[in-house]
Write an enzyme that holds these catalytic residues in place. Structure first.
Site, PDB file in Angstrom:
ATOM      1  N   ARG A  65       0.878  -1.183   0.000  1.00  0.00           N
ATOM      2  CA  ARG A  65       0.000   0.000   0.000  1.00  0.00           C
ATOM      3  C   ARG A  65       0.906   1.220   0.000  1.00  0.00           C
ATOM      4  O   ARG A  65       1.700   1.409   0.921  1.00  0.00           O
ATOM      5  CB  ARG A  65      -0.911   0.012   1.239  1.00  0.00           C
ATOM      6  CG  ARG A  65      -1.596   1.349   1.448  1.00  0.00           C
ATOM      7  CD  ARG A  65      -2.711   1.325   2.442  1.00  0.00           C
ATOM      8  NE  ARG A  65      -3.870   0.639   1.908  1.00  0.00           N
ATOM      9  CZ  ARG A  65      -5.089   0.708   2.421  1.00  0.00           C
ATOM     10  NH1 ARG A  65      -5.321   1.444   3.500  1.00  0.00           N
ATOM     11  NH2 ARG A  65      -6.084   0.060   1.882  1.00  0.00           N
ATOM     12  N   CYS A 110     -16.260   1.588   0.614  1.00  0.00           N
ATOM     13  CA  CYS A 110     -15.095   0.747   0.963  1.00  0.00           C
ATOM     14  C   CYS A 110     -14.703   0.890   2.422  1.00  0.00           C
ATOM     15  O   CYS A 110     -14.028   0.014   2.953  1.00  0.00           O
ATOM     16  CB  CYS A 110     -13.916   1.074   0.043  1.00  0.00           C
ATOM     17  SG  CYS A 110     -13.271   2.746   0.219  1.00  0.00           S
TER      18      CYS A 110
HETATM   19  N1  NVA Z   1      -9.999   6.589  -1.501  1.00  0.00           N
HETATM   20  C1  NVA Z   1      -9.609   6.222  -0.153  1.00  0.00           C
HETATM   21  C2  NVA Z   1      -9.828   4.763   0.069  1.00  0.00           C
HETATM   22  C3  NVA Z   1      -9.469   4.281   1.461  1.00  0.00           C
HETATM   23  C4  NVA Z   1      -9.641   2.788   1.617  1.00  0.00           C
HETATM   24  C5  NVA Z   1      -8.154   6.593   0.083  1.00  0.00           C
HETATM   25  O1  NVA Z   1      -7.331   6.376  -0.815  1.00  0.00           O
HETATM   26  O2  NVA Z   1      -7.845   7.122   1.160  1.00  0.00           O
HETATM   27  N1   CP Z   2     -11.210  -0.170   2.487  1.00  0.00           N
HETATM   28  C1   CP Z   2      -9.934  -0.235   2.910  1.00  0.00           C
HETATM   29  O1   CP Z   2      -8.999  -0.489   2.153  1.00  0.00           O
HETATM   30  O2   CP Z   2      -9.788  -0.032   4.248  1.00  0.00           O
HETATM   31  P1   CP Z   2      -8.431   0.197   5.047  1.00  0.00           P
HETATM   32  O3   CP Z   2      -7.895   1.541   4.635  1.00  0.00           O
HETATM   33  O4   CP Z   2      -8.836   0.158   6.488  1.00  0.00           O
HETATM   34  O5   CP Z   2      -7.469  -0.893   4.696  1.00  0.00           O
END
Ligand code: NVA
Ligand code: CP
Length: 304
Positions: free
Chosen positions: A104, A260
């Protein structure tokens, strides 16, 4: 060695998704029956987080353990990754010590460069551009509740962010439609979304029009991780892009609502909608676990 990575939704074909959705169902049913299933015994997943997470970390870590393997958490704060070690070097080293990597991070380019230098499969656990694991779980959730998504319409209300881009790629691969409504200045950029222009999406200035007849209505935070400096400006720009009961009422009568998570009630969705009867957000969150177990099994063992 040619390695199978999952960096964008379009990395897999429709046939692979059909397989993954079928496997997700089997793996979920086994889990619900408390049946042990350890096909990934002795395999190790390394998870690298440059941004915060609850669901992604938990679903990958618990999922790998449930499949018999081990998961190791790394972040940029207390590893050399945060001190300027080149991504290419980190990929060479990390991928010699494990079987699978989940990352991530910020720019998509970072996961792409990592994958190019990795001896093992790499999974995108969210970048500024895409969130393919989430859409895998979301589409599985839709199928579980309502059947095939082919030919259906998804209404995306809010920012043209990583989630929106991934919905748009998924629409091209799985042949459904996405209606996107964003405030002016936040529209979809087809290049950034990585689209082939197959006519599976339409932009709307009015969020009500985007929701008309939709089978799935979905929204996400107005400010994604990494864009916090724009928070105040976005709160003003997005004020009318809050999914409410009126928007749900113009959607198809059996429409579901997805998010999400994490959510901000009163911003991108009202409490009435996200806590209401049409919301499937808890199943959606749970299905991250089952869908990613199917994904990890596929990346390490192929189609069974
Ligand atoms: N669009 C959001 C999704 C979090 C799971 C972000 O990138 O922060
Ligand atoms: N939806 C999602 O990816 O959640 P987190 O940021 O908690 O991993």
């Amino acid at each position: 060695m040619s390695t199978n990575h999952f960096l964008q939704f379009r990395d897999f074909s429709r046939e692979v998704y059909d397989y993954l959705f079928a496997r997700t169902r089997v793996i979920k049913e086994r889990f619900k029956r408390y049946e042990p299933y350890h096909p990934l015994a002795d395999r190790t997943l390394v998870m690298i987080f440059e941004k915060a997470s609850t669901r992604t970390r938990l679903s990958f870590e618990a999922g790998m353990q449930q499949l018999g393997g081990a998961a190791i958490y790394m972040n940029t704060r207390d590893s050399q990754l945060g001190r300027g070690e080149p991504v290419e070097d980190a990929a060479q080293v990390i991928s010699r010590m494990c079987d699978l990597v989940m990352i991530r991070t910020f720019e998509q380019d970072i996961v792409e460069r990592f994958a190019q230098n990795s001896r093992v499969p790499v999974v995108n656990g969210l970048t500024n551009e895409y969130h393919p694991c989430q859409i895998l779980a979301d589409i599985y959730t839709y199928i579980e509740h309502r059947g095939p998504i082919t030919g259906k319409t998804v209404a995306w209300i809010g920012d043209s962010n990583n989630m929106c881009n991934t919905w748009l790629q998924a629409a091209e691969v799985l042949d459904f439609n996405v209606h996107v409504s964003t405030p002016p200045g936040y529209e979809v950029e087809a290049d950034r979304a990585g689209l082939h222009g197959t006519g599976h999406f339409e932009q709307f200035t009015d969020p009500m029009e985007a929701c008309r007849g939709a089978s799935l209505v979905t929204s996400d935070v107005w400010t994604s991780m990494g864009f916090e400096a724009e928070n105040e400006e976005r709160r003003q720009a997005f004020a009318d892009w809050c999914v409410d009961a009126e928007m749900m009422s113009i959607a198809a009568p059996d429409a579901v609502y997805m998010h999400c998570l994490p959510a901000h009630r009163g911003e991108e969705v009202t409490a009435e909608v996200i806590d209401g009867k049409q919301s499937v957000v808890w199943d959606e969150a749970e299905n991250r676990l089952h869908a990613q177990k199917a994904l990890m099994e596929y990346l390490l063992l192929g189609q069974l």
